[in-house]
Design a protein around this motif. Structure first.
Motif, PDB file in Angstrom:
ATOM      1  N   GLU A  20       0.843  -1.136   0.100  1.00 19.70           N
ATOM      2  CA  GLU A  20      -0.004   0.038  -0.177  1.00 19.70           C
ATOM      3  C   GLU A  20       0.796   1.190  -0.081  1.00 19.70           C
ATOM      4  O   GLU A  20       0.600   2.179  -0.585  1.00 19.70           O
ATOM      5  N   ILE A  21       2.007   1.251   0.701  1.00 16.63           N
ATOM      6  CA  ILE A  21       2.863   2.462   0.639  1.00 16.63           C
ATOM      7  C   ILE A  21       3.620   2.521  -0.540  1.00 16.63           C
ATOM      8  O   ILE A  21       3.757   3.576  -1.118  1.00 16.63           O
ATOM      9  N   CYS A  22       3.906   1.393  -1.196  1.00 17.83           N
ATOM     10  CA  CYS A  22       4.844   1.623  -2.459  1.00 17.83           C
ATOM     11  C   CYS A  22       3.795   1.896  -3.625  1.00 17.83           C
ATOM     12  O   CYS A  22       4.321   2.222  -4.868  1.00 17.83           O
ATOM     13  N   ARG A  23       2.810   1.732  -3.462  1.00 20.26           N
ATOM     14  CA  ARG A  23       1.898   1.864  -4.753  1.00 20.26           C
ATOM     15  C   ARG A  23       1.958   3.290  -5.511  1.00 20.26           C
ATOM     16  O   ARG A  23       2.070   3.485  -6.390  1.00 20.26           O
ATOM     17  N   LYS A  27       3.747   4.552  -8.966  1.00 18.97           N
ATOM     18  CA  LYS A  27       3.240   5.521 -10.123  1.00 18.97           C
ATOM     19  C   LYS A  27       3.962   6.946 -10.505  1.00 18.97           C
ATOM     20  O   LYS A  27       4.284   7.314 -11.593  1.00 18.97           O
ATOM     21  N   LEU A  28       4.640   7.430  -9.204  1.00 23.72           N
ATOM     22  CA  LEU A  28       5.367   8.551  -9.586  1.00 23.72           C
ATOM     23  C   LEU A  28       6.625   8.293 -10.239  1.00 23.72           C
ATOM     24  O   LEU A  28       7.195   9.179 -11.185  1.00 23.72           O
ATOM     25  N   HIS A  34       8.625   9.113 -17.850  1.00 25.86           N
ATOM     26  CA  HIS A  34       8.008   9.658 -19.124  1.00 25.86           C
ATOM     27  C   HIS A  34       8.223  11.072 -19.335  1.00 25.86           C
ATOM     28  O   HIS A  34       8.476  11.344 -20.614  1.00 25.86           O
ATOM     29  N   ILE A  35       8.278  11.977 -18.283  1.00 26.87           N
ATOM     30  CA  ILE A  35       8.346  13.158 -18.367  1.00 26.87           C
ATOM     31  C   ILE A  35       9.772  13.353 -18.792  1.00 26.87           C
ATOM     32  O   ILE A  35       9.975  14.300 -19.768  1.00 26.87           O
ATOM     33  N   THR A  36      10.741  12.766 -18.323  1.00 23.03           N
ATOM     34  CA  THR A  36      12.239  12.884 -18.817  1.00 23.03           C
ATOM     35  C   THR A  36      12.484  12.280 -20.117  1.00 23.03           C
ATOM     36  O   THR A  36      13.223  13.297 -20.984  1.00 23.03           O
TER      37      THR A  36
END
Length: 753
Positions: A20-23, A27-28, A34-36
């Motif tokens: 739950e913490i790593c979900r 995503k980030l 993708h932004i890079t």
């Protein structure tokens, strides 16, 4: 178990909490990636757009140096957008880049078209500009560089084609001016052509095109000639062509073929005989190995210094001369034949004092002339013409063998010779004997050297002709000369013995009162051999001296045997004296090897002489035997004897016809002795003997049966000692009379055939 279940439950709870913490973190992370990528792509796109625009400006201003670097950059940027080829903006940029490259290509080609027109001397910056343009060409596709170099070479050679296609210069005698033109062109433009990068090999490519165009023009000149070309002009043109090819091969990478050929030719005539020491032979092969290693090193160096320049200049032009060099071989053959005639005419047929090989000077001079001819031809071509010249060498050497053959002493011919009984007999003086020995040695030298000549030519000539290089026919000719010379030597000595043989028959053997020293005719035979044999032994090699001895023994032994029958009556004292003479002749013959200072095969020769002379001793023992046992003695000692021969023995013993009749009847009743197989003479050296004399002896065996009288048989048997080749044939005619009356036996078959 409770504790374990409790730990397992807590672990599952912890795993769920971590997920739950790593979900949100995953995503980030994807968002950042993708932004890079997007930022990088947009940045590169901006750079590509900017670079294409800058390249366009550089192309329009012909800023080749900057454009070459920009081209590299744009090519790298375009490689990043291979995955985006379908995007309209990318497609538009790639199309624009393609057009810019086409513009650069047209500008570069346009600028290079002014090279060689003289503008480079007027515009000082033109050469620098063209040098920068080469950087652009390297940045473009490889096909652009190929096209540019080909256009440049074609443009450079346009004036060459125009100049040398004209009627004035389109001649063989102007060939040298062609090569002077290209060398002058390269020398004049050497500094200018430095604008081209070294890896382009522009001078190398230019020379290849020049050679191809020159070859085509020379082929047209050859084909359009209506008459045979002048040999001097043809050879001069070919020589200049070969020199030019060698210069190109040396300039752009060559080998050591010329030096190797020279070494091979120099080996002709030297011979690797037994006089060479082991160190000499080792040095020779070390020299060959060193030359091979040097050639391999030069080949590797050539590949490193001229990448991609593996073209072979040797033969690229000169090969077009090959079909037209028949006039050259015809001239060489004419010259060689004239030299041969001159050498034979000037030959003294003697050897200078101090000479070690006892070979006629004409033999050595002939091979020196052939070596020079081979050098000339191998410097011009190594193909069909060299093979044709080798055929010329064969004809020349065969002609020389014929000259040697013709120099041998001949037998007497004509009416005078027939009237004096000298028909076919060969008279030889001491000088004739020396000349015959010199001919034998010269023929042996030619036999060996012609083999070395064939070996050298096979190494030099092109591989497709190597199998046809063979001197076996020529060597057979010289072997025939050797055989004929040695047989002539024997016949000459036989003729010298004629007087002694006649003296033997004139001795009154029937009235001889006592046995004394050896007879005068034996001393005569001894003097003849003592004067000839030492000279022959010193001049002939051991193998040919042995052959001569075998022939001499196989002739003199049976001749002496037959000569006994030519005597009149032989008393017991006479037979004892003749037996003493026979043993003296045998001793003289046995001492011949030591007299000639050659005793290497004396044992086999001594055995053969003893066997031949023992027949004469046996005949004399039969004559010495009492009348009542003469038939038994004859059958025991001479089992191959014939009734006619036995009858002649009775006549030699002095028996009257009436007394002979009963003994002959008893002899015929019991029959002659059992025929024993004749023992052949010792093996002669491996010389191919001519078959003509043998064929002459047996060509008409039936005619032998026509010999009617005893005197004819004996005369033929005596003469056979001079003309036959083997012991068996020497007995041939003497045995034919008995063969007619025999029911079986090998000679009976001749009459039944």
């Amino acid at each position: 178990m409770y504790k374990i279940r409790e730990i397992k439950t807590k672990a599952e709870q912890s795993e769920t909490m971590v997920q739950e913490i790593c979900r949100d973190i995953k995503k980030l992370d994807f968002a950042k990636k993708h932004i890079t990528t997007t930022i990088t792509a947009l940045h590169r796109l901006t750079m590509l757009v900017s670079a294409v625009e800058q390249l366009q400006v550089m192309a329009s201003k012909r800023q080749y140096k900057e454009a070459s670097a920009q081209l590299e950059a744009v090519n790298q940027l375009c490689s990043h957008f291979e995955a985006y080829r379908d995007i309209p903006k990318i497609t538009e940029l790639r199309e624009k880049f393609k057009n810019i490259k086409q513009i650069l290509k047209s500008h570069v080609f346009s600028d290079f078209s002014s090279l060689g027109t003289g503008k480079e001397s007027e515009e000082t910056n033109l050469l620098q500009q063209l040098s920068d343009a080469c950087l652009v060409v390297d940045a473009l596709e490889p096909s652009v560089r190929e096209e540019l170099v080909n256009n440049f070479c074609s443009r450079e050679l346009t004036s060459y084609e125009q100049i040398f296609e004209g009627a004035e210069l389109a001649k063989l005698d102007k060939t040298e001016r062609r090569y002077a033109w290209i060398k002058r062109r390269m020398r004049t433009n050497e500094e200018i052509w430095k604008i081209f990068p070294t890896p382009w090999h522009v001078p190398y490519r230019l020379c290849i095109q020049f050679c191809k165009k020159t070859r085509k023009q020379l082929e047209d000149i050859h084909n359009n000639q209506k008459e045979k070309p002048d040999v001097g002009t043809l050879l001069l043109a070919l020589q200049r062509t070969l020199e030019f090819e060698d210069e190109l091969a040396e300039k752009f990478g060559g080998g050591t073929r010329g030096r190797e050929i020279g070494n091979e030719i120099e080996e002709i005539g030297r011979g690797e005989n037994t006089s060479q020491s082991a160190s000499d032979i080792r040095k020779k092969y070390e020299k060959k190995l060193g030359a091979h290693q040097q050639s391999s090193t030069e080949e590797r160096d050539k590949d490193l210094s001229v990448p991609g320049a593996g073209f072979n200049f040797r033969g690229i032009i000169s090969s077009c001369f090959e079909p037209h060099l028949n006039v050259y071989t015809e001239l060489e053959e004419k010259t060689l034949m004239e030299n041969l005639e001159k050498l034979v005419q000037e030959e003294t047929w003697d050897i200078e004092e101090g000479s070690q090989n006892n070979v006629l000077s004409s033999s050595m001079q002939l091979f020196l002339i052939i070596k020079r001819s081979l050098k000339r031809c191998s410097a011009l071509t190594k193909n069909q013409t060299l093979f044709n010249l080798f055929k010329v060498f064969q004809r020349i050497l065969k002609a020389y063998a014929t000259k040697l053959f013709a120099r041998l002493p001949k037998g007497g011919t004509g009416i005078v010779a027939a009237a004096t009984g000298m028909d076919g007999q060969i008279k030889t003086s001491d000088r004739d004997e020396r000349v015959i020995c010199y001919i034998v040695n010269s023929a042996e030298y030619c036999h060996q050297t012609s083999g070395e000549l064939a070996e050298s030519v096979s190494k030099i000539i092109d591989s497709q002709f190597a199998d046809g290089v063979d001197m076996s026919e020529v060597q057979d000719e010289f072997s025939a000369v050797i055989t004929k010379a040695l047989v002539t030597l024997v016949h000459g000595l036989e003729t010298k013995f004629d007087a002694e043989m006649a003296a033997m028959t004139r001795v009154l053997w029937g009235t001889l009162e006592s046995v004394g020293d050896q007879s005068e005719y034996v001393n005569g035979i001894n003097m003849i051999l003592a004067s000839s044999i030492p000279i022959l032994g010193s001049l002939l090699s051991p193998i040919y001296f042995q052959f001569f001895l075998d022939k001499l023994a196989s002739s003199l032994g049976p001749r002496f045997y037959a000569n006994i029958f030519k005597c009149k009556q032989i008393s017991e004292t006479g037979a004892q004296q003749m037996l003493l003479d026979t043993q003296a002749v045998k001793t003289i013959l046995l001492e011949i090897p030591s007299l000639g200072h050659q005793t290497s095969r004396a044992a086999s020769y001594s055995k053969f002489v003893s066997r031949e002379m023992s027949k004469a001793e046996a005949l004399l023992k039969v004559i010495l035997s009492p009348i009542d046992s003469v038939a038994d003695t004859y059958r025991a000692l001479l089992p191959e004897g014939t009734p006619m021969e036995f009858q002649r023995i009775l006549e030699l013993k002095g028996l009257k016809k009436a007394d002979q009749q009963s003994i002959l009847e008893d002899f015929n009743k019991h029959g002659p002795g059992i025929t024993q197989p004749s023992i052949p003479p010792p093996a002669a050296p491996p010389i191919p003997l001519p078959t003509a004399p043998t064929v002459a002896l047996i060509s008409n065996p039936a005619s032998a049966g026509l010999i009617a009288s005893r005197d004819d048989v004996l005369t033929r048997a005596a003469a056979l000692g001079r003309g036959a080749a083997t012991t068996g044939f020497k007995r041939f005619l003497a045995l034919t009379e008995a063969a007619k009356d025999r029911k079986d036996g090998p000679f009976r078959k001749l009459f039944n055939a």
